[in-house]
Design a protein around this motif. Structure first.
Motif, PDB file in Angstrom:
ATOM      1  N   LEU A  84       0.927  -1.180  -0.187  1.00 35.82           N
ATOM      2  CA  LEU A  84      -0.118   0.135  -0.161  1.00 35.82           C
ATOM      3  C   LEU A  84       0.885   1.407   0.117  1.00 35.82           C
ATOM      4  N   SER A  85       0.442   2.173  -0.966  1.00 36.83           N
ATOM      5  CA  SER A  85       1.108   3.464  -0.871  1.00 36.83           C
ATOM      6  C   SER A  85       0.435   4.499   0.076  1.00 36.83           C
ATOM      7  N   ALA A  86       0.777   5.713   0.164  1.00 30.20           N
ATOM      8  CA  ALA A  86       0.107   6.697   0.989  1.00 30.20           C
ATOM      9  C   ALA A  86      -1.142   6.852   0.629  1.00 30.20           C
ATOM     10  N   ASP A  87      -1.520   7.094  -0.702  1.00 30.77           N
ATOM     11  CA  ASP A  87      -2.976   7.390  -1.064  1.00 30.77           C
ATOM     12  C   ASP A  87      -3.791   6.088  -0.923  1.00 30.77           C
ATOM     13  N   GLY A  88      -3.338   5.022  -0.704  1.00 27.20           N
ATOM     14  CA  GLY A  88      -4.272   3.895  -0.325  1.00 27.20           C
ATOM     15  C   GLY A  88      -4.380   2.911  -1.543  1.00 27.20           C
ATOM     16  N   SER A  89      -3.649   3.303  -2.597  1.00 25.70           N
ATOM     17  CA  SER A  89      -3.389   2.306  -3.841  1.00 25.70           C
ATOM     18  C   SER A  89      -2.736   1.053  -3.562  1.00 25.70           C
ATOM     19  N   ALA A  90      -2.471   0.073  -4.448  1.00 28.34           N
ATOM     20  CA  ALA A  90      -1.940  -1.129  -4.157  1.00 28.34           C
ATOM     21  C   ALA A  90      -0.961  -1.522  -5.166  1.00 28.34           C
ATOM     22  N   GLU A  91       0.231  -2.070  -4.891  1.00 29.67           N
ATOM     23  CA  GLU A  91       0.997  -2.921  -5.954  1.00 29.67           C
ATOM     24  C   GLU A  91       1.130  -4.450  -5.488  1.00 29.67           C
TER      25      GLU A  91
END
Length: 295
Positions: A84-91
């Motif tokens: 998870l990145s800071a904006d809530g998106s995911a890789e």
């Protein structure tokens, strides 16, 4: 008649800076099946899980949401590490297998069949996808496909594009994200991407564009549906919620695609967006129940 979903069920290992890893049930097709079950649909899932703790957890989780699971548990359950990145998106990073036993679904007919994600591309299970889609075509079931592109594991671009287009030509509904579309058709506008998929033979295309909303289109009507304002906890399961909403509503109404106008497409998109907003407002792929406000 029930809805059959075909595809992977796995464990998401969610990692974010400053927090301990969180384990959660996932897999895009499994999430779609779960979403349909929570919306009250009669739904089955053909999948492949292990006979380990994670596999048992997945099966229990799906059954609690009224999904009838067809699987022959053995070995280790697949996993996906979501970063998870800071904006809530995911890789994602994956440890996968996909070898379902299609004989488990028997010889029944279904009102709709949905296929998706990694399972649509990986062998040996892709053969089961093709066989069951053909059965659906022969029985006039509603057929849908969400590629949910994971470029690191589905092969090179040329091969993956050919597989995507082969499947898109055989189904009624293709739903994909703008990231999927940009990977498949780089440098093209959203409208050009939608047009290309429609020309393949799909009767309806839904293109989700995150905070910019979505595009829904048939050969004769196209709408842009804005996304509502929502506080994002994370985006895991948002696209799967959109997909399950589309399948639920299309199968429930039975409207012919050639009869759909802008009002009908807008209703479909608004319902899907409202349900997806519930999912992104909470952690993980926790899709809404029909009993929830706004679901």
């Amino acid at each position: 008649m029930s809805i059959l979903v075909i595809g992977e069920a796995l464990i998401d290992i969610v990692s974010s800076a400053g927090s301990s890893d969180r384990y959660a049930p996932g897999g895009a097709p499994a999430n779609v099946a779960l979403g349909l079950g929570r919306l009250g649909a009669d739904v089955e899932l053909l999948t492949d899980v292990g006979d380990d703790f994670h596999g048992g957890f997945l099966l229990a989780h799906l059954r609690e949401s009224h999904v009838r699971v067809h699987a022959r548990p053995t070995g280790s359950t697949s996993t996906a590490r979501a970063l998870l990145s800071a904006d809530g998106s995911a890789e994602y990073e994956f440890s996968l297998r996909w070898a379902p036993d299609a004989s488990l679904v028997g010889s029944g007919d279904w009102a709709a069949i949905h296929v998706g994600s990694i399972a649509a591309f990986l062998t040996p299970g892709a053969a089961a996808v093709d066989s069951l889609l053909q059965r659906g075509r022969d029985s006039s079931a509603l057929l849908s496909f969400d590629p949910n592109i994971r470029a690191s594991i589905i092969g090179d671009h040329e091969q993956a594009l050919a597989r995507f287009e082969s499947l898109a030509a055989r189904v009624d509904v293709v739903k994909l994200s703008d990231a999927d579309a940009d990977w498949l058709y780089p440098g093209q506008s959203a409208d050009a991407q939608v047009d290309r998929i429609l020309r393949l033979g799909a009767k309806q295309v839904a293109l989700t564009c995150g905070s910019e909303g979505s595009i829904l289109s048939t050969a004769s009507a196209r709408v842009r549906v804005p996304a509502g304002a929502v506080k994002v906890r994370d985006t895991i399961g948002a696209g799967d919620t959109f997909m399950s909403s589309l399948v639920h509503d299309l199968q429930s109404t039975g409207t012919r695609f050639e009869d759909m106008d802008e009002v009908m497409l807008t209703d479909l998109g608004e319902n899907a967006s409202r349900r997806a907003a519930i999912t992104v407002g909470r952690a993980g792929a926790d899709l809404p129940w029909a009993s929830e406000e706004g679901a």
